[in-house]
Write a protein that holds these residues in place. Structure first.
Motif, PDB file in Angstrom:
ATOM      1  N   ASP B  45     -12.920  17.323  12.270  1.00  0.00           N
ATOM      2  CA  ASP B  45     -12.873  18.690  12.797  1.00  0.00           C
ATOM      3  C   ASP B  45     -14.161  18.907  13.578  1.00  0.00           C
ATOM      4  O   ASP B  45     -15.250  18.837  13.004  1.00  0.00           O
ATOM      5  CB  ASP B  45     -12.738  19.709  11.656  1.00  0.00           C
ATOM      6  N   ARG B  47     -15.532  21.353  14.487  1.00  0.00           N
ATOM      7  CA  ARG B  47     -16.303  22.520  14.039  1.00  0.00           C
ATOM      8  C   ARG B  47     -17.007  22.270  12.711  1.00  0.00           C
ATOM      9  O   ARG B  47     -17.776  23.105  12.242  1.00  0.00           O
ATOM     10  CB  ARG B  47     -15.360  23.727  13.888  1.00  0.00           C
ATOM     11  N   VAL B  48     -16.704  21.143  12.071  1.00  0.00           N
ATOM     12  CA  VAL B  48     -17.234  20.869  10.729  1.00  0.00           C
ATOM     13  C   VAL B  48     -18.022  19.559  10.763  1.00  0.00           C
ATOM     14  O   VAL B  48     -17.451  18.470  10.679  1.00  0.00           O
ATOM     15  CB  VAL B  48     -16.096  20.775   9.687  1.00  0.00           C
ATOM     16  N   ASP B 424      -9.647  28.862   6.465  1.00  0.00           N
ATOM     17  CA  ASP B 424     -10.537  29.033   7.618  1.00  0.00           C
ATOM     18  C   ASP B 424     -11.917  29.502   7.163  1.00  0.00           C
ATOM     19  O   ASP B 424     -12.935  29.050   7.679  1.00  0.00           O
ATOM     20  CB  ASP B 424      -9.958  30.064   8.601  1.00  0.00           C
ATOM     21  N   GLY B 425     -11.923  30.405   6.213  1.00  0.00           N
ATOM     22  CA  GLY B 425     -13.193  30.965   5.771  1.00  0.00           C
ATOM     23  C   GLY B 425     -13.820  30.217   4.625  1.00  0.00           C
ATOM     24  O   GLY B 425     -14.986  30.438   4.293  1.00  0.00           O
ATOM     25  N   LEU B 427     -13.300  26.451   3.510  1.00  0.00           N
ATOM     26  CA  LEU B 427     -12.698  25.114   3.572  1.00  0.00           C
ATOM     27  C   LEU B 427     -12.777  24.387   2.235  1.00  0.00           C
ATOM     28  O   LEU B 427     -11.913  23.584   1.897  1.00  0.00           O
ATOM     29  CB  LEU B 427     -13.419  24.296   4.655  1.00  0.00           C
TER      30      LEU B 427
END
Lengths: 481, 481
Positions: B45, B47-48, B424-425, B427
C-alpha cells in the motif's frame, strides 16, 4: 549523555566497627529489561519442554539456576517498566501505587520526563478517559533500600543502571550509590558498550568490592538496559549467532544482546566468588516484564502476547534465587511475584522492625528453603495486575488481571470483556472458561474490582467525546491522522 | 514419494485448427502458500510505509508489480489452505462450500487424508460442537478449468504443485495436466529442491511451452509449496540472508525460502517473454492466506494476527495482476478477494456462457482496466469469511468476518464476541468500534449471520459435555492431557 556515579553518605569507619570480620548478609538484585519467560537458555518449567529459547545462550543464568532455585510461575508485578520497578521497591502492587503506566507518559508541564508521543497518542481522545499514572516514586513510600537502612543504618545500598522511577534522585529513596534517575536513553549509546551492560556491571562491582573490603552488608541492584529495544550488540557477538539454526527465536541481534547481558551476570557471580562472599550473598535475577513481541524483536511462545499485556507473555518472567539455605538446582511451581522481594529480603536480613503498611507481597523464604514447596503469606492473597493505558500498536487497552491458585482472570476495561483461564490445564490461555465456570469468573472479577476500588485505582470511564477519526494512536491509511 | 505428472486429454491437432496463428488468451495463476501481506519486497500500500518486508527480497514480484497492478486491499477467501483453494476454483465463499477447515482434519474412516492430530486435538471434546468440513471439492462444483473448457473445449488446463482439495484427482475437476491430489507433504522433501519450487516451475513451464507451441490457450496454475512450513531453503541462499541486518522480519531461513519462491516466479515471467506470449497472457499472483506467526516463522505487522485468523493478518495477502489493458505500475485500493478470480477470468476470455450459479465473487476487469478504480459487482456484496475450527496453539476458535466498504466485523463464535473495525482509520484492528457504532455492528452481524444461514453453514453449538481437563488441544502443565 554522561552517566553519573554518585556515591554518598558512606561511613566506612562505622561500618568496620559494627561488623568486624563477621559474615555480612548481602543482597544482589539483578533486573533485566523486557526479558521474557523463554528469553534464556534455562528451561523455566521442567514440565514444559517449550519453556526455553532455542537460540539464546545464557550460560551464566544456567549456572545461577543450577546453583539456586528457579521459579516456573514467577511474575513481574506489571507488564511494563516503571510500574514493575516501583512495585518491587515498595512491596506493593502497581495498582496500589497508582503506577498504571511508565512515568514518561506524564507531560512535561506536569513535571515528568514527558515523552511527547506517548501522551499524545495514548492519553488524548481515547475511547476511555484514562487517568495519568504517577510520574515519580512517592517520597512517602519506603523502598527496599530505605527499609534496609531502617533495619541497619550501615547497610550499603547501590542501584546501577536503569532507574525509570523519577522521584528526584535515587538517593532520595535510600540509595547511596546510583546512576541518577536514568530511563531508557542510556541504553542506546552505541559501541563499544551498546547497552551499557559493561558499565552497569563495572560500577556495581566496584560498589560491591568497596563494601566487601569494608565488610559492610550491601544491597546491590544491577538494573540492566538489555534486552530492551533498540536491539544492539557487539558485531562479534552478532556474527556468532548469525550461523545458528533456530526456528522459535530467530532474531540473532536480540540473541547477541541477550548473551551480552548474560555475560554481565557471569561477571557478578564470578566476582562474588573472587571476593569470597558468595555464601553470604543472596542473588535474585528476574525481568521487569515479558518479551517485546512487536517488530520481530522476540516472542514468548508458548505464552500468549507480550510486554504491555497482562496475559502470561507480558508478565511471566524468569526468576532465579541463589543463597544460603536454597537448594542447588531446585525448582518451585509456587507462584511468586516481584513485589514479594521486599518481604523476602526483610526475612533474609532478619529484620525485626515491621514491614511498611499495606504490603501486597509476602516472603518467599519458606518456599526457598523448603525445596520449592510451601506457601507465601501475602498481604493480598491473589496476585494483581493493573495496566491502565492504551498502546494501539500493540493492541493494548486498559486491562487488569488476577491470579488465584491455578486460575487467572483477565479483564479488558475498554471492551468490558473478561476471560478465565486454568493455567495448569491451559498454559497458553487459549480456552476461556468464563462460560463454563461463571461462578469462578464472577467471583474473581468482583474480587479484582473490589481490590482496585479498595486501593483507590482510578478506573477509566467512557469518553463521551471520543472521535475515532482523530485518534492519533491508530494507524490510518486515509491520511486523516 | 514420487510426484506424478499426468498429462491427459490433449487434442493438439484440434487446437491448432481452431486457433491457427491468432493470439491466444492465456492465464497464469500463481498461488504462494502462507505468504503474508508483508511477505515480499513490494510495498503493498503506497500509503503505508510498513506494508513491506525489511528483509525478504522478491525482485520478480517487484517486477510483476511494476508491470501490472497491485491491490492494497486484496484478500484470501479463507485464513487457511483448502478452503481458499476451493473458493478460488469455484468463485464461492468457503462458507457456501462447507469448506470450513483444511480437508485433512476429516478422519480416515470418513474418506479423507486424515491427519490424526488435527481431528483428535481440534474436533473432539471442544467447547463447541464443531461440524467437520468437506473433505473433497465436490464433483458438482464447476472449477475455473471446467468453466474454461465449457467456454472453449480446447482450453488447456494445468495445475502444478499443491492441490489440497481432495476430490479424487485434479483431472476429475477439469485439469488436463497436474501433480495429483497433493497436500503439504511434497513440500518437505529435502535438497536440492527443498520446497519443490524448481519442480513445480519446471513442470508448469513445460506445460506452457507445449501449449504455446500448439498456439493453444491455456490456464496454468503454479501452486507453490513455499512459503509454508517447514522452513527450508538451499544453504547458499540462507547464507546470503545471514549477513542481513533487519529488525521487522528476522527469520533468515524464511527469507531464503521466500527468495527461492520468487525465483520461480521470475522463471515464469521470463519464459512468457521468451515464448513471445507475455502480451497475450494474464498473470495473477496471490497467496492462500496470511503469514504463519507461530514459532517465529514470520509476522504480518502492521496487520493483526496471522494464518488461521480472520483478522487482517490471516487474510490480507499480496495480489498482483498483469496483462492486456492493465496499466503498468498501477495500484488499486478497491477490495478484491480470491473468489473474484473466477468471474474475472471469465471476462478475460470473453466467455458468453453464464457463470455457474451462486457465484459470490465478481469480475475485477473494470478495476483492472480503469487504473484501479471502479466497482466489483459481486454475487454477494460483502466479503465473507468463515473458519469453523479450533487451533488452540494459535488461539483460534470458530470465527467469521465480513467486510463492507471500510468496515469489518469479526465474530468469535465461541465467546460470542463481535468486533467492529474501520480499516481505513485503523488498519491494525486495534480499536473496536462496536460500542460506539452499535447500529453498524449489529447490522453487519445480522447480515453475516443471515448469509451463513442462507448458504447452509452448520453453525457450531455449545457442547454440553465439554470437559476442559480432557481437551487434548490445550497445553497442560499438570500431565492430565
Amino acid at each position: 549523555m554522561s552517566v553519573r556515579l554518585a556515591i554518598t553518605t558512606f561511613v566506612f569507619s562505622c561500618s568496620l566497627l559494627v561488623f568486624g570480620s563477621a559474615a555480612a548478609q548481602n543482597i544482589v538484585l539483578i533486573l533485566s529489561d523486557d526479558q521474557g519467560w523463554t528469553g534464556s537458555s534455562v528451561q523455566m518449567d521442567s514440565r514444559v519442554p517449550a519453556s526455553v529459547s532455542d537460540l539464546y545462550l545464557t550460560p551464566n543464568l544456567e549456572r545461577l539456576a543450577a546453583e539456586g532455585m528457579r521459579f516456573s510461575n514467577a511474575y513481574a508485578p506489571a507488564p511494563n517498566c516503571s510500574p514493575t520497578r516501583m512495585s518491587i521497591q515498595t512491596g506493593k502492587t502497581a495498582a496500589r501505587l497508582g503506577a498504571t503506566d511508565i512515568i514518561d507518559v506524564v507531560p512535561n508541564d506536569q513535571g515528568a520526563a514527558g515523552l511527547p508521543g506517548f501522551f499524545a497518542n495514548f492519553y488524548v481522545n481515547k475511547p476511555l478517559l484514562v487517568p495519568l499514572p504517577i510520574s515519580d516514586i512517592p517520597d512517602e513510600e519506603v523502598t527496599i533500600a530505605e527499609f534496609l537502612k531502617q533495619h541497619d543504618p550501615d547497610f550499603a545500598t547501590g542501584h546501577f543502571g536503569k532507574w525509570h522511577m523519577g522521584g528526584g534522585s535515587p538517593d532520595r529513596h535510600g540509595y547511596d550509590a546510583h546512576h541518577g534517575i536514568t530511563t531508557n536513553s542510556p541504553g542506546m549509546m552505541g559501541m563499544p558498550d551498546p547497552k551499557r551492560t559493561a558499565e552497569v556491571t563495572d560500577d556495581g562491582l566496584a560498589f560491591i568490592e568497596e563494601q566487601a573490603a569494608a565488610q559492610r552488608p550491601f544491597l546491590a541492584q544491577f538494573s540492566y538496559y538489555a534486552v530492551h529495544t533498540p536491539v544492539l550488540a557487539m558485531p562479534e557477538t552478532i556474527d556468532r549467532f548469525r550461523q545458528m539454526d533456530s526456528r522459535g527465536h530467530t532474531n540473532t541481534f536480540y540473541a547477541a544482546m541477550t548473551e551480552e547481558l548474560d555475560a554481565g551476570v557471569g561477571r557478578i557471580l564470578d566476582r562474588l566468588d573472587d571476593l569470597g562472599i558468595a555464601d553470604d550473598t543472596y542473588v535474585i535475577f528476574t525481568s521487569d516484564n515479558g518479551g517485546e513481541i512487536g517488530g520481530g524483536v522476540t516472542n514468548n511462545s508458548p505464552l500468549a502476547k507480550g510486554k504491555t499485556h497482562v496475559w502470561e507473555g507480558g508478565i511471566r518472567v524468569p526468576l532465579f534465587v541463589r543463597g544460603p539455605g536454597i537448594a542447588a538446582g531446585s525448582e518451585s511451581h509456587v507462584p511468586a511475584i516481584g513485589y514479594d522481594f521486599f518481604a523476602t529480603i526483610a526475612d533474609w536480613v532478619g529484620a525485626t522492625i515491621p514491614l511498611p503498611d499495606n504490603q501486597d507481597g509476602g516472603s518467599l523464604h519458606e518456599v526457598l528453603t523448603n525445596g520449592g514447596f510451601g506457601t507465601v503469606e501475602r498481604g493480598t492473597e491473589a496476585l494483581i495486575w493493573y495496566y491502565g493505558a492504551y498502546r494501539n500498536g500493540k493492541h493494548v487497552a486498559p486491562q487488569a488481571a488476577m491470579r488465584k491458585d491455578n486460575y487467572k482472570l483477565v479483564w479488558e476495561l475498554d471492551s468490558q470483556r473478561t476471560y478465565l483461564f486454568d493455567l495448569d490445564g491451559d498454559l497458553r490461555e487459549t480456552n476461556d472458561l468464563s462460560r463454563f465456570s461463571p461462578e469462578i469468573a464472577d467471583a474473581m472479577h468482583n474480587e479484582l474490582k473490589s481490590y482496585l476500588e479498595g486501593v483507590g485505582t482510578k478506573i477509566p470511564t467512557i469518553n463521551p467525546d471520543y472521535d475515532p477519526s482523530q485518534d492519533p494512536g491508530l494507524l490510518s491509511v486515509t491520511g486523516v491522522n
